[in-house]
Design an enzyme around this catalytic site. Structure first.
Site, PDB file in Angstrom:
ATOM      1  CG  ASP A   1      -2.042   0.979   1.119  1.00 44.27           C
ATOM      2  OD1 ASP A   1      -2.333   1.439  -0.010  1.00 44.27           O
ATOM      3  OD2 ASP A   1      -2.645   1.313   2.154  1.00 44.27           O
TER       4      ASP A   1
ATOM      5  CG  ASN B   1      -7.454  -2.606  -5.819  1.00 42.81           C
ATOM      6  OD1 ASN B   1      -6.439  -3.282  -5.658  1.00 42.81           O
ATOM      7  ND2 ASN B   1      -7.799  -1.665  -4.943  1.00 42.81           N
TER       8      ASN B   1
HETATM    9  C1  FPP Z   1      -2.090   0.089  -3.285  1.00 42.42           C
HETATM   10  O1  FPP Z   1      -1.618   1.414  -3.315  1.00 42.42           O
HETATM   11  C2  FPP Z   1      -1.504  -0.667  -4.405  1.00 42.42           C
HETATM   12  C3  FPP Z   1      -2.226  -1.253  -5.384  1.00 42.42           C
HETATM   13  C4  FPP Z   1      -3.683  -1.200  -5.439  1.00 42.42           C
HETATM   14  C5  FPP Z   1      -1.579  -1.960  -6.504  1.00 42.42           C
HETATM   15  C6  FPP Z   1      -0.274  -2.620  -6.228  1.00 42.42           C
HETATM   16  C7  FPP Z   1       0.458  -2.759  -7.498  1.00 42.42           C
HETATM   17  C8  FPP Z   1       1.798  -2.695  -7.655  1.00 42.42           C
HETATM   18  C9  FPP Z   1       2.706  -2.601  -6.538  1.00 42.42           C
HETATM   19  C10 FPP Z   1       2.432  -2.691  -8.999  1.00 42.42           C
HETATM   20  C11 FPP Z   1       2.086  -3.795  -9.913  1.00 42.42           C
HETATM   21  C12 FPP Z   1       2.190  -5.156  -9.321  1.00 42.42           C
HETATM   22  C13 FPP Z   1       2.929  -6.157  -9.828  1.00 42.42           C
HETATM   23  C14 FPP Z   1       2.896  -7.487  -9.179  1.00 42.42           C
HETATM   24  C15 FPP Z   1       3.781  -6.008 -11.001  1.00 42.42           C
HETATM   25  P1  FPP Z   1      -2.664   2.587  -3.393  1.00 42.42           P
HETATM   26  O2  FPP Z   1      -2.836   2.942  -4.813  1.00 42.42           O
HETATM   27  O3  FPP Z   1      -3.918   2.217  -2.674  1.00 42.42           O
HETATM   28  O4  FPP Z   1      -1.909   3.719  -2.628  1.00 42.42           O
HETATM   29  P2  FPP Z   1      -2.549   4.876  -1.728  1.00 42.42           P
HETATM   30  O5  FPP Z   1      -3.187   4.199  -0.528  1.00 42.42           O
HETATM   31  O6  FPP Z   1      -1.378   5.705  -1.355  1.00 42.42           O
HETATM   32  O7  FPP Z   1      -3.531   5.599  -2.591  1.00 42.42           O
END
Ligand code: FPP
Length: 251
Positions: free
Chosen positions: A21, A69
């Site tokens: 996250d 998501n």
């Molecule tokens: C949460 O951060 C993260 C995600 C919903 C996606 C995770 C994806 C990756 C790390 C990259 C792609 C994955 C792979 C396996 C290649 P957020 O967007 O909720 O962050 P925030 O809470 O700061 O808004």
């Protein structure tokens, strides 16, 4: 931080599960669009996969895309799917070289056919890997997974394969997406929130939980090693009373 002497002498955690996250906030803090945060987050994925394989972890489960998501803006969903495809294309060769087997859990049927094909291809190409399992949770929700397992078991009871009295933890485990994998020893969530957000609800029953303020793109091998060091000092009782000095890790 290098792998410490204590870690060298101790058994590594078998299964580490991570809620990655903080990508969006990282991007905002650096003046970028959210997508850039996911791109840099994908680089952290590379580092963590290598670090865990090097330490001797058996399974690394990464929460790459939750069932919730799908409700994000269409552009962000598309960017995440594109990133996933790029990752699979770029990394499959390296996973094979590192003897890592790719596996995926979640409602994969919801994925666009091109992404699904890429994913199936990568899983197939790495299937003879006998080292670490990289388990990607994609379109994954813990409650969905439990519902699907319950429905599958109901069908088998209806068909006469099992009776209701035979439904136990072992049978449920065998019907989860994670069937055959050990439960996570450690669950790490980066990004400063104290929630498990529908991640591995059944499997985390006895996991040691770590919440880090670090945003995922900044998460480092050093911090991972510190968490593992701490984990190795924790006494895991699994609900029992353990006589001091006689504790051995229950695996
Ligand atoms: C949460 O951060 C993260 C995600 C919903 C996606 C995770 C994806 C990756 C790390 C990259 C792609 C994955 C792979 C396996 C290649 P957020 O967007 O909720 O962050 P925030 O809470 O700061 O808004």
């Amino acid at each position: 931080m290098e792998i410490s002497e204590t870690q060298n002498k101790m058994v590594p955690p078998r299964h580490i599960a991570i809620i990655m996250d903080g990508n969006g906030r990282w991007a905002e803090q650096h003046g970028y669009l959210r997508v850039k945060g996911h791109e840099v987050g994908a680089e952290t994925v590379d580092r963590m996969v290598s670090a865990c394989a090097e330490i001797g972890v058996e399974v690394l489960t990464l929460y790459a895309f939750s069932s919730e998501n799908w409700q994000r803006p269409a552009l962000e969903v598309a960017a995440l799917m594109r990133l996933l495809r790029h990752y699979l294309r770029r990394e499959t060769k390296r996973l094979i070289e590192k003897n890592i087997r790719l596996r995926a859990i979640g409602r994969l049927e919801r994925l666009d056919s091109a992404v699904r094909k890429e994913l199936e291809e990568a899983c197939r190409k790495t299937s003879s890997g006998s080292g670490m399992i990289l388990n990607l949770a994609i379109s994954y929700g813990g409650r969905d997974e439990i519902c699907d397992a319950a429905a599958a078991i109901c069908r088998e009871v209806q068909s006469g394969k099992y009776t209701c009295d035979e439904v136990d933890e072992k049978l449920i485990n065998a019907h989860l997406d994670t069937s055959g994998l050990p439960d996570p020893d450690i669950m790490i969530r980066t990004g400063g929130e104290f929630r498990i957000s529908n991640f591995l609800l059944w499997q985390l029953a006895y996991a040691e939980l770590y919440f880090s303020d670090t945003l995922w793109p900044d998460f480092s091998k050093d911090e991972l090693l510190r968490i593992i060091d701490d984990f190795q000092q924790r006494e895991r009782r699994f609900g029992r009373v353990i006589e001091r000095g006689k504790y051995e890790r229950d695996r």
